[in-house]
Motif scaffolding. Structure first.
Motif, short mmCIF file in Angstrom:
data_model
loop_
_atom_site.label_atom_id
_atom_site.label_comp_id
_atom_site.label_asym_id
_atom_site.label_seq_id
_atom_site.Cartn_x
_atom_site.Cartn_y
_atom_site.Cartn_z
N GLN A 184 0.83 -1.20 0.00
CA GLN A 184 0.00 0.00 0.00
C GLN A 184 0.87 1.26 0.00
O GLN A 184 0.58 2.23 -0.70
CB GLN A 184 -0.93 0.00 1.22
N VAL A 185 1.93 1.25 0.78
CA VAL A 185 2.83 2.41 0.84
C VAL A 185 3.48 2.65 -0.52
O VAL A 185 3.50 3.78 -1.03
CB VAL A 185 3.91 2.19 1.92
N VAL A 186 4.02 1.59 -1.12
CA VAL A 186 4.71 1.74 -2.39
C VAL A 186 3.74 2.11 -3.50
O VAL A 186 4.05 2.93 -4.38
CB VAL A 186 5.45 0.42 -2.74
N PHE A 187 2.53 1.53 -3.46
CA PHE A 187 1.51 1.83 -4.46
C PHE A 187 1.11 3.30 -4.39
O PHE A 187 1.06 4.01 -5.41
CB PHE A 187 0.29 0.93 -4.24
N HIS A 188 0.83 3.80 -3.19
CA HIS A 188 0.46 5.20 -3.03
C HIS A 188 1.60 6.13 -3.48
O HIS A 188 1.35 7.19 -4.08
CB HIS A 188 0.10 5.49 -1.58
N ALA A 189 2.84 5.75 -3.18
CA ALA A 189 3.98 6.58 -3.59
C ALA A 189 4.10 6.61 -5.11
O ALA A 189 4.43 7.66 -5.69
CB ALA A 189 5.27 6.05 -2.97
N ALA A 190 3.83 5.47 -5.77
CA ALA A 190 3.88 5.44 -7.23
C ALA A 190 2.80 6.32 -7.84
O ALA A 190 3.02 7.01 -8.84
CB ALA A 190 3.73 4.00 -7.72
N ILE A 191 1.62 6.33 -7.22
CA ILE A 191 0.54 7.20 -7.68
C ILE A 191 0.94 8.66 -7.50
O ILE A 191 0.76 9.50 -8.39
CB ILE A 191 -0.76 6.90 -6.91
N ALA A 192 1.49 8.98 -6.33
CA ALA A 192 1.87 10.36 -6.02
C ALA A 192 2.94 10.88 -6.97
O ALA A 192 2.98 12.07 -7.28
CB ALA A 192 2.36 10.45 -4.58
N GLU A 193 3.79 9.98 -7.44
CA GLU A 193 4.88 10.40 -8.33
C GLU A 193 4.33 10.95 -9.66
O GLU A 193 4.99 11.76 -10.31
CB GLU A 193 5.82 9.23 -8.60
N GLY A 194 3.15 10.50 -10.03
CA GLY A 194 2.57 10.96 -11.28
C GLY A 194 1.66 12.17 -11.15
O GLY A 194 1.04 12.59 -12.13
N ASP A 195 1.57 12.74 -9.97
CA ASP A 195 0.72 13.90 -9.77
C ASP A 195 1.29 15.09 -10.54
O ASP A 195 2.47 15.41 -10.41
CB ASP A 195 0.63 14.25 -8.28
N PRO A 196 0.46 15.75 -11.36
CA PRO A 196 0.99 16.83 -12.20
C PRO A 196 1.35 18.09 -11.44
O PRO A 196 2.14 18.91 -11.93
CB PRO A 196 -0.16 17.09 -13.18
N GLU A 197 0.80 18.29 -10.25
CA GLU A 197 1.02 19.53 -9.52
C GLU A 197 1.97 19.38 -8.33
O GLU A 197 2.84 20.23 -8.12
CB GLU A 197 -0.33 20.08 -9.04
N GLU A 198 1.79 18.31 -7.54
CA GLU A 198 2.64 18.12 -6.36
C GLU A 198 3.17 16.68 -6.32
O GLU A 198 2.81 15.90 -5.45
CB GLU A 198 1.86 18.42 -5.09
N PRO A 199 4.04 16.32 -7.25
CA PRO A 199 4.54 14.94 -7.27
C PRO A 199 5.55 14.68 -6.16
O PRO A 199 6.28 15.57 -5.74
CB PRO A 199 5.21 14.85 -8.64
N PHE A 200 5.53 13.47 -5.65
CA PHE A 200 6.59 12.99 -4.76
C PHE A 200 6.67 11.48 -4.91
O PHE A 200 5.71 10.84 -5.36
CB PHE A 200 6.33 13.39 -3.30
N GLY A 201 7.83 10.92 -4.58
CA GLY A 201 8.04 9.50 -4.75
C GLY A 201 8.39 8.81 -3.45
O GLY A 201 8.40 9.42 -2.38
N ILE A 202 8.73 7.53 -3.57
CA ILE A 202 9.01 6.73 -2.39
C ILE A 202 10.23 7.24 -1.64
O ILE A 202 10.30 7.19 -0.40
CB ILE A 202 9.20 5.24 -2.78
N ASP A 203 11.21 7.81 -2.36
CA ASP A 203 12.39 8.37 -1.69
C ASP A 203 12.01 9.58 -0.84
O ASP A 203 12.57 9.79 0.24
CB ASP A 203 13.45 8.77 -2.71
N ASP A 204 11.06 10.37 -1.33
CA ASP A 204 10.60 11.52 -0.55
C ASP A 204 9.88 11.06 0.71
O ASP A 204 10.04 11.64 1.79
CB ASP A 204 9.67 12.39 -1.39
#
Length: 335
Positions: A184-204
């Protein structure tokens, strides 16, 4: 290169590396062997270590040798290093042939050595997880269109399944359910990485967590002292309050929590802050988990018999208590 000793047995070194370690980060025995070898062979022109070996002055010959080719190359006491394709853990075709040659008894075999050039560090498999999740997110028709909102319910379900596994003491199930929670954590981070306005990834996500853990453990990473669990907890609550700039001890407690958990959390926060908690009922004093569980079960059964929803009733009471706590804090802050 070494002088050739025709009477010495040859030496064949199979140099393996981990794809989870940055290319060029080889162990000292690996670098020493590479520099002293009479010949270094590599079957893969795209091998990730090649640029770094060449930069270090190690001459590498490209080709796809068989097991017999490698044995012959060690004739006359020569040391030959072979890098399997892809920088992985081995070349089954070559190692299988070497095993057959050695088992035949008809071939003079060199000294065989499997030399790990790099080792996985603890947590290295998390890199595999991120790579797999990125590919699934990119190629899976279902996963590629999921949102945070779509996955929210699964996060709750996975946590409940983990709690159940812990309560049952099932070690295998705990390991599996921890993996599902991590998904769930990794999945949500992958989704967040594609956000056009406020992206962040698993490293963040990991960076924020590391900073938080370091800051909230000043007795380990700083100059403060905490010798008991109670002192550690007090530090944690104090630092967390400063970080969040919370105006109330009730801040940060999700109102949508299960009613019983919500009530207990509010009472615990109030008690720590010196605010009155609801008095215990005179007709019942819990002595252990068993008696408390039976009491709560009986109360839930009585509520159901009366046509009342015990979950809703307790949630409403907890929210009223939340308001009471906030009012008390306001009075305390009034000069």
């Amino acid at each position: 290169m070494n002088d050739v000793d025709a009477t010495a047995p040859g030496r064949l070194v199979l140099l393996t590396t981990s794809h989870r370690v940055a290319p060029g980060q080889l162990s000292w025995p690996a670098w020493q062997t590479l520099r002293e070898a009479d010949q270094v062979l590599c079957a893969d022109p795209e091998h990730p270590q090649l640029p770094y070996l060449r930069e270090a002055g190690v001459q590498v010959e490209l080709g796809a040798p068989s097991g017999r080719d490698l044995v012959d190359a060690t004739a006359g006491g020569r040391t030959v290093v072979y890098l399997p394709p892809g920088g992985g853990a081995g070349d089954p075709a070559v190692t299988d042939e070497l095993a057959r040659l050695g088992g035949s008894g008809r071939v003079a075999m060199p000294d065989l050595e499997l030399l790990p050039g790099s080792y996985d560090l603890p947590g290295a498999r998390l890199l595999d997880l991120v790579q797999v999740m990125d590919r699934i997110r990119a190629e899976c028709p279902w996963s590629s269109v999921r949102t945070h909102e779509d996955l929210a319910k699964y996060g709750i379900e996975e946590m409940y399944e983990l709690v159940e596994a812990i309560e049952e003491g099932d070690r295998e199930a705990i390991r599996e359910e921890l993996g599902d929670v991590l998904l769930q954590v990794v999945f949500h981070a992958a989704i967040a990485e594609g956000d056009p306005e406020e992206p962040f990834g698993i490293d963040d996500v990991a960076a924020v967590l590391v900073a938080k853990l370091v800051h909230r453990h000043p007795h380990i990473f700083g100059d403060e002292t905490a010798e008991t669990a109670e002192e550690v907890r007090a530090n944690w609550i104090r630092l967390k309050g400063v970080e969040k700039a919370r105006a109330s001890v009730t801040d940060g407690i999700p109102p949508a929590s299960p009613a019983l958990a919500l009530a207990a959390k509010l009472a615990g926060r109030a008690r720590d802050a010196g605010i009155a908690v609801p008095p215990a009922p005179q007709h019942f004093t819990p002595t252990d988990e068993h008696s408390l569980g039976d009491h709560l079960l009986a109360e839930a059964a009585a509520a159901d018999a009366a046509g009342l929803d015990p979950e809703a009733a307790l949630r409403h009471a907890a929210r009223r208590y939340r308001t009471t706590i906030q009012s008390t804090e306001s009075l305390q802050d009034t000069p």
